[in-house]
Enzyme design. Structure first.
Site, short mmCIF file in Angstrom:
data_model
loop_
_atom_site.label_atom_id
_atom_site.label_comp_id
_atom_site.label_asym_id
_atom_site.label_seq_id
_atom_site.Cartn_x
_atom_site.Cartn_y
_atom_site.Cartn_z
CB SER A 270 22.73 52.99 39.28
OG SER A 270 24.02 53.48 38.97
CE LYS A 271 24.88 46.44 34.03
NZ LYS A 271 24.41 46.30 32.67
#
Length: 517
Positions: A270-271
């Site tokens: 994820s980011k």
RNA sequence: GCCGCAUUCGUCUAGUUGGCCUAGGACGCAAGGUUUUCAUCCUUGAAAUCAGGGGUUCGAAUCCCCUAUGCGGUACCA
């Protein structure tokens, strides 16, 4: 049932990459696109970019442009798409809005779907009610008879509601107790029973289709032969399969790719992981228009497009040989869906660096110099191209990223002002200043001023004075570079020039003397 | 909870018609070599009893079953 091979033989494959413009493209998405592209190229097929923007709430301005720029940077070309058109245009689902309604209605008319008038609030209440009983609410074969929909209302009531503008959705109506079989090119046969599935919303009350409907309708209309997408879609594939059946369309071949996992622990990359572990999760730098927060990108971090592609290709796929460095053309030659692995792959920063290093080494000194000149400009350094080229040739083999060039060679442009304490402690002796002064003199007198003659002159001095290389070279290097690093010292002297070398030696002597009083 | 998918060195993986696997390669790691330093480079090494347990078989990482764990899905998001 036709097999993947059949359809490849029968007609050229048509595949699509279908992101939704809800933010910057995730690196996992880039890999999905890459596999689609490799597959299309390999079989002489068509690669399409379709924008799935049926969720108006989540639309992020700039996201679509970002996607297009990403593939431009990577030199992954589409044959049809939003940005270039094609015979199945438009390729943006929001522009195909009017297409979907009639398909949804067809489904209702043929008893494959029904109108549902339950409000979001009513559904929430229903879910809470089930939760209190430790059960899970599912709008499906077991519950649809007790909800507010065209299955429970009279035709008259349904018409009245629709005519008076009551919001409604259209839900898919699964047949009872039906075993749905999906053939996946990577995973083989996947079976699910229909009574376990939700009656998914196909058409939303805002007049837009959901992903499920739009995706099936568009894939059919655009004559997509192979749907290659992330594993997160596997659970909804039975629905898509049923939709094709309901429309009496031939479904495409499905291939569900394993997920890209975070480097530590488990779970989808994820980011946040990128920010936390110091590597980009996005191909390009992204400035969030809302929060104004910036996320780093591979491009800005100095990754080469082909290195990124090579690394990504091998994250979940392997040609079965021991070759790891592969050009795009080789990748196309070697690629096959059947060799895609089934389990998720953890992203590995070290390996990514290694790939980039391999590709950087293939670049010519000339190319690297052009790039470096730009970097130097940012450091307010204006140096002759020829000088820079000599430096690049010298430090090239030491770098993994273009940006490393500065780190490895900045002493060529800026004289050191501080000197590594550790080295001073270890190497700087009482007679060092005197020795260095003598060396400076020799350097000043050396002619011709070349690497080899400098080497000879200094070696001669060392043997004549019964010294060894280490006693002189380490401190000389420290004086010129400021640290115990860098390429061949004689090359450094040669490039720096006699004047600069003498200046640096004198500066080192006085600076180090001052600090050691 | 329910449904689905997965499980070989720390990581990416080879292995797929069971025997050539005392499980191969790469990254990383360790040691040594080259070098005036650092890095590169070269050599060597440690590192998976193939998630665990049952079968089938003369023989299984490879076939079957069970369990465990992880992940994904479970929205009028894609």
């Amino acid at each position: 049932m036709t097999t993947a091979l059949d359809s490849i033989n029968n007609r050229k494959p048509r595949v699509r990459f279908a992101p939704s413009p809800t933010g910057p493209l995730h690196i996992g998405g880039v890999r999905t696109a890459l596999y689609n592209w490799l597959f299309a190229k390999k079989h002489g097929g068509t690669f399409i970019l379709r924008i799935e923007d049926t969720d108006q709430q989540r639309f992020v301005p700039g996201a679509e442009e970002y996607i297009i720029e990403t593939f431009k940077w990577l030199d992954i070309d589409f044959d049809e798409g939003v940005h270039i058109g094609g015979k199945f245009a438009p390729y943006r689902q929001s522009e195909r809005e009017e297409i979907y309604m009639k398909y949804a209605q067809y489904l209702v008319e043929n008893n494959w779907a029904y109108y549902a008038f339950d409000t979001p609030e009513a559904l929430d209440e229903k879910r809470r009610e089930f939760e209190r009983r430790k059960e899970t609410f599912q709008y499906g074969t077991l519950t649809r008879a007790s909800m507010c929909n065209s299955l429970t209302l009279s035709a008259q009531e349904v018409n009245d509601k629709i005519n008076t503008g009551t919001p409604y959705v259209i839900r898919f109506k699964y047949p009872d107790n039906h075993e749905i079989v999906v053939e996946d090119m990577i995973r083989g046969t996947v079976k699910v029973n229909s009574s376990l599935l939700d009656d998914k919303v196909l058409f939303k009350s805002d007049g837009m289709p959901t992903y499920h409907l739009a995706n099936v309708v568009d894939d059919h209309l655009m004559e997509i032969t192979h749907v290659i997408r992330g594993e997160e879609w596997l659970p909804s594939t039975p629905l898509h399969q049923m939709l094709y059946q309901a429309f009496d369309w031939t479904p495409p071949q499905f291939a569900h790719l394993p997920l890209l996992l975070k480097p530590d622990g488990n779970g989808k990359l994820s980011k946040r992981d990128g920010d936390r572990l110091g590597f980009p999760v996005f191909p390009l730098q992204w400035k969030d228009p809302q929060s104004r927060e910036t996320s780093s990108g591979y491009r800005e971090s100095g990754y080469l497009p082909d290195a990124l592609i090579n690394m990504l290709a091998l994250l979940g796929w392997n040609p079965g040989t021991e070759q790891e460095i592969m050009s795009k053309d080789e990748l196309i030659q070697l690629f096959s869906i059947e060799k895609v692995s089934k389990s998720g792959a953890k992203f590995n920063l070290e390996k990514a660096k290694w790939f980039n290093q391999q590709y950087i080494q293939k670049l010519s000194v000339k190319t690297l110099t052009e790039q470096f000149l730009l970097i130097l400009k940012k450091h307010n350094i204006d140096a002759p191209a020829e000088y820079v080229e000599n430096i690049v040739a010298l430090v090239k083999e030491r770098i993994s990223f273009i940006n490393d060039l500065w780190e490895e060679s900045n002493f060529f442009f800026i004289a050191p002002t501080s000197f590594d304490e550790q080295i001073i402690k270890k190497r700087w002796k009482e007679d060092t200043p005197q020795r260095l002064k003598e060396i400076a003199q020799i350097i000043g007198e050396t002619s011709p001023f070349q690497r080899d003659s400098l080497h000879n002159a200094i070696s001669e001095y060392i043997t004549q004075n019964n010294l060894n290389m280490g006693q002189i070279m380490n401190c000389l290097r420290l004086s010129l570079v400021g640290a115990a690093k860098g390429p061949d010292l004689f090359e450094i002297i040669n490039l720096l020039g006699a004047n600069e070398v003498v200046k640096r030696i004198n500066n080192a002597i006085s600076t180090i003397a001052k600090n050691n009083i």
